[in-house]
Structures are given as C-alpha cells and as structure tokens.
Motif scaffolding. Structure first.
Motif, PDB file in Angstrom:
ATOM      1  N   ALA A  58       0.836  -1.490  -0.827  1.00 61.03           N
ATOM      2  CA  ALA A  58      -0.318  -0.176   0.210  1.00 61.03           C
ATOM      3  C   ALA A  58       0.739   1.179  -0.292  1.00 61.03           C
ATOM      4  O   ALA A  58       1.941   1.747   0.896  1.00 61.03           O
ATOM      5  CB  ALA A  58      -0.940   0.721   1.198  1.00 61.03           C
ATOM      6  N   VAL A  59       0.316   2.455  -1.085  1.00 64.20           N
ATOM      7  CA  VAL A  59       1.400   3.407  -1.049  1.00 64.20           C
ATOM      8  C   VAL A  59      -0.020   4.711  -0.702  1.00 64.20           C
ATOM      9  O   VAL A  59      -0.150   4.139  -1.702  1.00 64.20           O
ATOM     10  CB  VAL A  59       1.912   3.599  -1.975  1.00 64.20           C
ATOM     11  CG1 VAL A  59       2.853   4.850  -2.312  1.00 64.20           C
ATOM     12  CG2 VAL A  59       3.496   2.249  -2.120  1.00 64.20           C
ATOM     13  N   THR A  83      -4.620  20.234  -2.420  1.00 60.12           N
ATOM     14  CA  THR A  83      -3.818  19.172  -1.735  1.00 60.12           C
ATOM     15  C   THR A  83      -5.418  17.467  -1.779  1.00 60.12           C
ATOM     16  O   THR A  83      -6.137  17.738  -2.049  1.00 60.12           O
ATOM     17  CB  THR A  83      -3.621  18.678   0.072  1.00 60.12           C
ATOM     18  OG1 THR A  83      -2.434  19.531  -0.329  1.00 60.12           O
ATOM     19  CG2 THR A  83      -3.273  16.871   0.009  1.00 60.12           C
ATOM     20  N   THR A  84      -4.161  16.546  -2.842  1.00 60.44           N
ATOM     21  CA  THR A  84      -5.296  15.403  -2.842  1.00 60.44           C
ATOM     22  C   THR A  84      -4.269  14.225  -2.802  1.00 60.44           C
ATOM     23  O   THR A  84      -3.376  13.915  -2.468  1.00 60.44           O
ATOM     24  CB  THR A  84      -5.635  15.359  -4.009  1.00 60.44           C
ATOM     25  OG1 THR A  84      -6.760  13.915  -4.274  1.00 60.44           O
ATOM     26  CG2 THR A  84      -4.656  15.749  -5.260  1.00 60.44           C
ATOM     27  N   GLN A  85      -5.315  13.291  -2.071  1.00 59.89           N
ATOM     28  CA  GLN A  85      -4.276  12.167  -1.998  1.00 59.89           C
ATOM     29  C   GLN A  85      -4.705  10.805  -2.708  1.00 59.89           C
ATOM     30  O   GLN A  85      -6.233  10.514  -2.858  1.00 59.89           O
ATOM     31  CB  GLN A  85      -3.375  11.652  -0.487  1.00 59.89           C
ATOM     32  CG  GLN A  85      -5.043  11.336   0.446  1.00 59.89           C
ATOM     33  CD  GLN A  85      -3.878  10.653   1.599  1.00 59.89           C
ATOM     34  OE1 GLN A  85      -3.421  11.721   1.734  1.00 59.89           O
ATOM     35  NE2 GLN A  85      -5.046  10.245   2.411  1.00 59.89           N
ATOM     36  N   VAL A  86      -4.161   9.456  -3.076  1.00 58.73           N
ATOM     37  CA  VAL A  86      -5.133   8.318  -3.169  1.00 58.73           C
ATOM     38  C   VAL A  86      -4.153   6.972  -3.014  1.00 58.73           C
ATOM     39  O   VAL A  86      -2.634   7.221  -2.697  1.00 58.73           O
ATOM     40  CB  VAL A  86      -4.781   7.923  -4.824  1.00 58.73           C
ATOM     41  CG1 VAL A  86      -3.698   7.947  -5.616  1.00 58.73           C
ATOM     42  CG2 VAL A  86      -5.674   6.841  -5.234  1.00 58.73           C
ATOM     43  N   THR A  87      -4.533   5.853  -2.474  1.00 55.85           N
ATOM     44  CA  THR A  87      -3.468   4.807  -1.708  1.00 55.85           C
ATOM     45  C   THR A  87      -3.893   3.599  -2.703  1.00 55.85           C
ATOM     46  O   THR A  87      -5.326   3.720  -3.160  1.00 55.85           O
ATOM     47  CB  THR A  87      -4.026   4.767  -0.619  1.00 55.85           C
ATOM     48  OG1 THR A  87      -3.685   5.282   0.496  1.00 55.85           O
ATOM     49  CG2 THR A  87      -3.235   3.539  -0.252  1.00 55.85           C
ATOM     50  N   VAL A  88      -2.888   3.246  -2.955  1.00 57.58           N
ATOM     51  CA  VAL A  88      -2.916   2.266  -4.214  1.00 57.58           C
ATOM     52  C   VAL A  88      -1.419   1.386  -3.809  1.00 57.58           C
ATOM     53  O   VAL A  88      -1.197   1.243  -2.921  1.00 57.58           O
ATOM     54  CB  VAL A  88      -2.406   2.747  -5.977  1.00 57.58           C
ATOM     55  CG1 VAL A  88      -3.182   3.705  -6.367  1.00 57.58           C
ATOM     56  CG2 VAL A  88      -1.116   3.543  -5.560  1.00 57.58           C
TER      57      VAL A  88
END
Length: 121
Positions: A54-55, A88-93
């Motif tokens: 998970a990143v 700001t935005t983020q996503v976990t992949v």
C-alpha cells in the motif's frame, strides 16, 4: 504486474475545505509526498521511492493551474490522484516492486517536464 494496483481511497482538499478527510489513507501505507511548484510546469522532485504494498501518494498543488500525479509502466496505467487546482489530494494504491513513471496527465504538462520515476522495492 497486471494486478499490482487497486485504488483504496482518495481524498481532496481544495481552497482549504476538505472534500474528505486526508486521514482516510490505508493504515500502514507508505506515504510518498510530491508537490507541483507554484509557477511553471514541474514537480518539486523527479525521483520518488516507496516500499511495495500500500502506497499513499499525497499530492500538493501549489499552483492555481490544474495538475495531477498518474503512474504507469510503459503504456499500462496504474492509477493516480485527482486533477486539482491549488490544494491537496491523495490516493492509496497497491504497487508491486518495479520502476513506475509518474507524470501529470493534463495535456502538454508531461511534455513540458512534469514527470519522474517512482522506484518501488
């Protein structure tokens, strides 16, 4: 690597108001931070590193121009953040070991230099 990625969560802050809390990142995810600079078409770095699994990509856009961060190997897309103006935005992949190309998918931005390498080990 075809099954190397699955989007887990995404959140966005725009103009200081949260669309969803940034705390939604997957527990124990490795967080990678990257920013678009306030002027010009470039990121603050060309090289990122992360551990396989998970990143969370936490992207801060310091510009009022719209930008994002997308990941690919060759022509295979592995996901990325939302396209945002200042904020700001983020996503976990989920990423397997490998060398990923990151870039801004807004037309003309990658060609202008908004790209780099994410090494996952």
């Amino acid at each position: 690597m075809r099954n190397a990625i699955a989007a887990v969560t995404a959140a966005t802050l725009v103009g200081g108001a949260a669309a969803a809390p940034l705390a939604l990142a997957t527990p124990n995810a490795h967080v990678v931070r990257i920013s678009a600079v306030a002027s010009g078409l470039k990121y603050n770095t060309k090289v990122l590193k992360a551990r396989a699994g998970a990143v969370t990509i936490r992207f801060t856009n310091l510009s009022h121009l719209r930008h994002n961060v997308r990941l690919e190997i060759g022509e295979k897309e592995y996901g990325g953040t939302k396209t945002i103006g200042h904020g700001t935005t983020q996503v976990t992949v989920h990423l397997a070991k490998g060398v990923y190309h990151f870039y801004c998918s807004v037309p003309g931005h990658e060609d202008a230099g908004m790209s780099g390498t994410l090494t996952v080990s």
